[in-house]
Design a protein around this motif. Structure first.
Motif, PDB file in Angstrom:
ATOM      1  N   GLY A  28       0.896  -1.130  -0.012  1.00 22.35           N
ATOM      2  CA  GLY A  28       0.004  -0.047   0.043  1.00 22.35           C
ATOM      3  C   GLY A  28       0.863   1.235  -0.150  1.00 22.35           C
ATOM      4  N   ASN A  29       0.319   2.622   0.111  1.00 28.03           N
ATOM      5  CA  ASN A  29       1.024   3.733   0.035  1.00 28.03           C
ATOM      6  C   ASN A  29      -0.070   4.934   0.778  1.00 28.03           C
ATOM      7  OD1 ASN A  29      -0.292   4.209  -2.585  1.00 28.03           O
ATOM      8  ND2 ASN A  29       0.936   2.409  -2.968  1.00 28.03           N
ATOM      9  N   LEU A  30       0.657   5.911   1.008  1.00 24.65           N
ATOM     10  CA  LEU A  30       0.038   6.890   1.600  1.00 24.65           C
ATOM     11  C   LEU A  30       0.631   8.445   0.867  1.00 24.65           C
ATOM     12  CD1 LEU A  30       1.269   5.161   4.349  1.00 24.65           C
ATOM     13  CD2 LEU A  30      -0.614   6.164   5.342  1.00 24.65           C
ATOM     14  N   SER A  31      -0.364   9.280   0.643  1.00 27.35           N
ATOM     15  CA  SER A  31       0.276  10.726   0.413  1.00 27.35           C
ATOM     16  C   SER A  31      -0.769  11.788   0.940  1.00 27.35           C
ATOM     17  CB  SER A  31       0.322  10.890  -1.265  1.00 27.35           C
ATOM     18  OG  SER A  31      -1.007  10.926  -1.721  1.00 27.35           O
ATOM     19  N   CYS A  32      -0.007  12.765   0.977  1.00 24.29           N
ATOM     20  CA  CYS A  32      -0.906  14.186   1.234  1.00 24.29           C
ATOM     21  C   CYS A  32      -0.602  15.326   0.551  1.00 24.29           C
ATOM     22  CB  CYS A  32      -1.102  14.383   2.958  1.00 24.29           C
ATOM     23  SG  CYS A  32       0.573  14.423   3.545  1.00 24.29           S
ATOM     24  N   LEU A  33      -1.358  16.175   0.081  1.00 30.69           N
ATOM     25  CA  LEU A  33      -1.272  17.120  -0.813  1.00 30.69           C
ATOM     26  C   LEU A  33      -1.222  18.573  -0.085  1.00 30.69           C
ATOM     27  CD1 LEU A  33      -1.288  18.805  -3.617  1.00 30.69           C
ATOM     28  CD2 LEU A  33      -3.823  18.548  -3.367  1.00 30.69           C
ATOM     29  N   CYS A  34      -0.303  19.473  -0.008  1.00 28.19           N
ATOM     30  CA  CYS A  34      -0.427  20.946   0.158  1.00 28.19           C
ATOM     31  C   CYS A  34      -0.680  21.727  -0.653  1.00 28.19           C
ATOM     32  CB  CYS A  34       1.226  21.142   1.051  1.00 28.19           C
ATOM     33  SG  CYS A  34       1.000  22.848   1.637  1.00 28.19           S
ATOM     34  N   ARG A  35      -1.802  22.099  -0.796  1.00 24.87           N
ATOM     35  CA  ARG A  35      -2.346  23.026  -1.810  1.00 24.87           C
ATOM     36  C   ARG A  35      -1.753  24.192  -2.180  1.00 24.87           C
ATOM     37  NH1 ARG A  35      -6.005  20.455  -5.100  1.00 24.87           N
ATOM     38  NH2 ARG A  35      -7.089  18.667  -4.289  1.00 24.87           N
ATOM     39  N   GLU A  36      -1.444  24.771  -0.899  1.00 23.66           N
ATOM     40  CA  GLU A  36      -0.721  26.102  -0.644  1.00 23.66           C
ATOM     41  C   GLU A  36       0.631  25.996  -1.537  1.00 23.66           C
ATOM     42  OE1 GLU A  36      -1.872  24.363   1.663  1.00 23.66           O
ATOM     43  OE2 GLU A  36      -3.709  25.778   2.358  1.00 23.66           O
ATOM     44  N   GLN A  37       1.220  25.129  -1.455  1.00 23.45           N
ATOM     45  CA  GLN A  37       2.618  25.100  -1.925  1.00 23.45           C
ATOM     46  C   GLN A  37       2.558  24.173  -3.124  1.00 23.45           C
ATOM     47  OE1 GLN A  37       5.941  24.105   0.834  1.00 23.45           O
ATOM     48  NE2 GLN A  37       4.723  24.572   2.572  1.00 23.45           N
ATOM     49  N   PRO A  88     -10.998  18.692  -6.471  1.00 22.15           N
ATOM     50  CA  PRO A  88     -10.369  19.373  -5.372  1.00 22.15           C
ATOM     51  C   PRO A  88     -10.546  19.329  -3.945  1.00 22.15           C
ATOM     52  CG  PRO A  88     -12.283  20.177  -6.596  1.00 22.15           C
ATOM     53  CD  PRO A  88     -12.127  18.983  -7.043  1.00 22.15           C
ATOM     54  N   ASP A  89     -11.802  18.343  -3.661  1.00 18.49           N
ATOM     55  CA  ASP A  89     -11.864  18.148  -2.247  1.00 18.49           C
ATOM     56  C   ASP A  89     -10.797  16.988  -1.460  1.00 18.49           C
ATOM     57  OD1 ASP A  89     -13.341  16.065  -3.780  1.00 18.49           O
ATOM     58  OD2 ASP A  89     -14.009  15.408  -1.935  1.00 18.49           O
ATOM     59  N   ILE A  90      -9.807  16.525  -2.323  1.00 17.29           N
ATOM     60  CA  ILE A  90      -9.223  15.547  -1.838  1.00 17.29           C
ATOM     61  C   ILE A  90      -7.850  16.080  -1.384  1.00 17.29           C
ATOM     62  CG2 ILE A  90      -7.870  13.532  -2.599  1.00 17.29           C
ATOM     63  CD1 ILE A  90     -10.125  12.578  -4.184  1.00 17.29           C
ATOM     64  N   ALA A  91      -7.456  15.951  -0.105  1.00 17.51           N
ATOM     65  CA  ALA A  91      -5.880  16.327   0.221  1.00 17.51           C
ATOM     66  C   ALA A  91      -5.299  15.327   0.697  1.00 17.51           C
ATOM     67  CB  ALA A  91      -6.047  17.563   1.079  1.00 17.51           C
ATOM     68  N   ALA A  92      -5.697  13.943   0.938  1.00 20.90           N
ATOM     69  CA  ALA A  92      -4.977  12.676   1.085  1.00 20.90           C
ATOM     70  C   ALA A  92      -5.532  11.439   0.793  1.00 20.90           C
ATOM     71  CB  ALA A  92      -5.048  12.771   2.755  1.00 20.90           C
ATOM     72  N   VAL A  93      -4.595  10.540   0.271  1.00 21.29           N
ATOM     73  CA  VAL A  93      -4.822   9.266  -0.279  1.00 21.29           C
ATOM     74  C   VAL A  93      -4.269   8.128   0.497  1.00 21.29           C
ATOM     75  CG1 VAL A  93      -4.802   7.880  -2.371  1.00 21.29           C
ATOM     76  CG2 VAL A  93      -5.062  10.207  -2.733  1.00 21.29           C
ATOM     77  N   VAL A  94      -5.089   7.166   0.930  1.00 16.03           N
ATOM     78  CA  VAL A  94      -4.595   6.087   1.464  1.00 16.03           C
ATOM     79  C   VAL A  94      -4.858   4.774   0.658  1.00 16.03           C
ATOM     80  CG1 VAL A  94      -4.733   4.547   3.707  1.00 16.03           C
ATOM     81  CG2 VAL A  94      -4.709   6.985   3.938  1.00 16.03           C
ATOM     82  N   HIS A  95      -3.778   4.061   0.194  1.00 16.79           N
ATOM     83  CA  HIS A  95      -4.043   2.979  -0.377  1.00 16.79           C
ATOM     84  C   HIS A  95      -3.649   1.836   0.418  1.00 16.79           C
ATOM     85  CE1 HIS A  95      -3.991  -0.512  -3.210  1.00 16.79           C
ATOM     86  NE2 HIS A  95      -2.542  -0.261  -3.351  1.00 16.79           N
ATOM     87  N   THR A  96      -4.739   0.773   0.662  1.00 14.77           N
ATOM     88  CA  THR A  96      -4.383  -0.641   1.548  1.00 14.77           C
ATOM     89  C   THR A  96      -4.471  -1.857   0.712  1.00 14.77           C
ATOM     90  OG1 THR A  96      -6.443  -1.120   2.197  1.00 14.77           O
ATOM     91  CG2 THR A  96      -5.520   0.755   3.376  1.00 14.77           C
ATOM     92  N   HIS A  97      -4.058  -2.839   1.278  1.00 14.69           N
ATOM     93  CA  HIS A  97      -4.067  -4.271   0.995  1.00 14.69           C
ATOM     94  C   HIS A  97      -4.927  -5.019   2.121  1.00 14.69           C
ATOM     95  CE1 HIS A  97      -0.451  -3.940  -1.887  1.00 14.69           C
ATOM     96  NE2 HIS A  97      -1.409  -3.156  -2.476  1.00 14.69           N
ATOM     97  N   SER A  98      -5.927  -4.537   2.734  1.00 12.96           N
ATOM     98  CA  SER A  98      -6.693  -4.952   3.768  1.00 12.96           C
ATOM     99  C   SER A  98      -7.214  -6.199   3.209  1.00 12.96           C
ATOM    100  CB  SER A  98      -7.588  -4.028   4.297  1.00 12.96           C
ATOM    101  OG  SER A  98      -8.296  -3.339   3.506  1.00 12.96           O
ATOM    102  N   VAL A  99      -7.270  -7.234   4.143  1.00 10.95           N
ATOM    103  CA  VAL A  99      -7.850  -8.513   3.587  1.00 10.95           C
ATOM    104  C   VAL A  99      -9.068  -8.572   3.151  1.00 10.95           C
ATOM    105  CG1 VAL A  99      -8.053 -10.927   4.419  1.00 10.95           C
ATOM    106  CG2 VAL A  99      -5.954  -9.658   5.085  1.00 10.95           C
ATOM    107  N   TYR A 100     -10.186  -8.141   3.855  1.00 10.76           N
ATOM    108  CA  TYR A 100     -11.482  -8.257   3.491  1.00 10.76           C
ATOM    109  C   TYR A 100     -11.924  -7.602   2.341  1.00 10.76           C
ATOM    110  CZ  TYR A 100     -12.210 -11.503   7.265  1.00 10.76           C
ATOM    111  OH  TYR A 100     -12.251 -12.381   8.052  1.00 10.76           O
ATOM    112  N   ALA A 101     -11.421  -6.158   2.094  1.00 13.24           N
ATOM    113  CA  ALA A 101     -11.669  -5.255   1.229  1.00 13.24           C
ATOM    114  C   ALA A 101     -10.889  -6.018  -0.171  1.00 13.24           C
ATOM    115  CB  ALA A 101     -11.074  -3.795   1.260  1.00 13.24           C
ATOM    116  N   THR A 102      -9.923  -6.557   0.266  1.00 13.91           N
ATOM    117  CA  THR A 102      -9.078  -7.144  -1.118  1.00 13.91           C
ATOM    118  C   THR A 102      -9.809  -8.299  -1.546  1.00 13.91           C
ATOM    119  OG1 THR A 102      -6.842  -5.810  -0.342  1.00 13.91           O
ATOM    120  CG2 THR A 102      -6.765  -7.846  -1.915  1.00 13.91           C
TER     121      THR A 102
END
Length: 218
Positions: A28-37, A88-102
């Motif tokens: 998985g992976n994570l990110s966050c966006l700083c729109r000001e910069q 434009p409402d998204i400022a963070a993304v979380v990607h998982t390999h969680s067992v039941y969702a996967t």
């Protein structure tokens, strides 16, 4: 060091993914966006969450060009960029390999409203078609399939959750994993009885005022 606070969040929530059982190793992976910069903090590719330090988190611009950091960014940078561009409402993304969702993703099942907590995503969790990881095809599939929802299942892959901040995206991923487990177990036992559409509409309206209001700074 650019985006020091955001880098620390990537480290902290990466560890929380492991603690919550939403992934293993470096999955998985994570990110966050700083729109000001107009800069994005994203985890490095292929490094276990337990080994990542704030200085290891990679900073890229909105085109995905590395601005700061010695490592390559996550191989899934493409769909993070696509989601930030699409919504434009998204400022963070979380990607998982969680067992039941996967598990649902591998069955090519959407997640319907078997429990009202699916409302963390919307009235359901849609399914994006399969595409090879790290490709432009997957980035398009994710951005096209998520619509206005806060989560999307990736066929034969995992889950992507989004939010206005990393805490919210993490909460979406955690709650959707809970609902995915319920749905899978209900399917194993029989035919789930879904929450009615009009009730889900009421739930989603109540979710708009759920939790604590934002308090003014002291």
């Amino acid at each position: 060091m650019k985006l020091a606070a955001e880098r620390q969040q990537i480290v902290d929530y990466g560890l929380r993914l492991l603690q919550a059982g939403l992934t293993t190793g470096s999955g998985g992976n994570l990110s966050c966006l700083c729109r000001e910069q107009e800069l994005i903090a994203i985890g490095p590719s292929g490094i276990a969450y337990t080994d990542v330090r704030p200085e290891d988190v990679v900073i890229v611009d909105r085109q995905g060009r590395r601005v700061e950091g010695r490592y390559q960014p996550s191989s899934e940078l493409g769909f993070h960029l696509a989601l930030y561009d699409r919504r434009p409402d998204i400022a963070a993304v979380v990607h998982t390999h969680s067992v039941y969702a996967t598990t649902l993703a591998c069955l090519h099942w959407e997640l319907p409203a078997v429990h009202y907590l699916v409302g963390y995503s919307g009235d359901r969790v849609p399914l994006a078609p399969y595409a090879t990881f790290g490709t432009a095809e997957l980035a398009r599939a994710v951005a096209d399939s998520i619509g206005g929802y806060n989560a999307v299942l990736l066929a034969n892959h995992g889950l992507v959750a989004v939010g206005t901040q990393l805490e919210r995206a993490f909460n979406v991923a955690e709650e959707i994993e809970f609902v995915a487990r319920l749905y899978y177990q209900c399917r194993c036992a029989g035919t789930p009885v879904l929450v009615a559409e009009d009730e889900m509409a009421r739930v989603l309206e109540r979710f708009k005022s759920y939790g604590q209001p934002t308090l003014p700074s002291a």
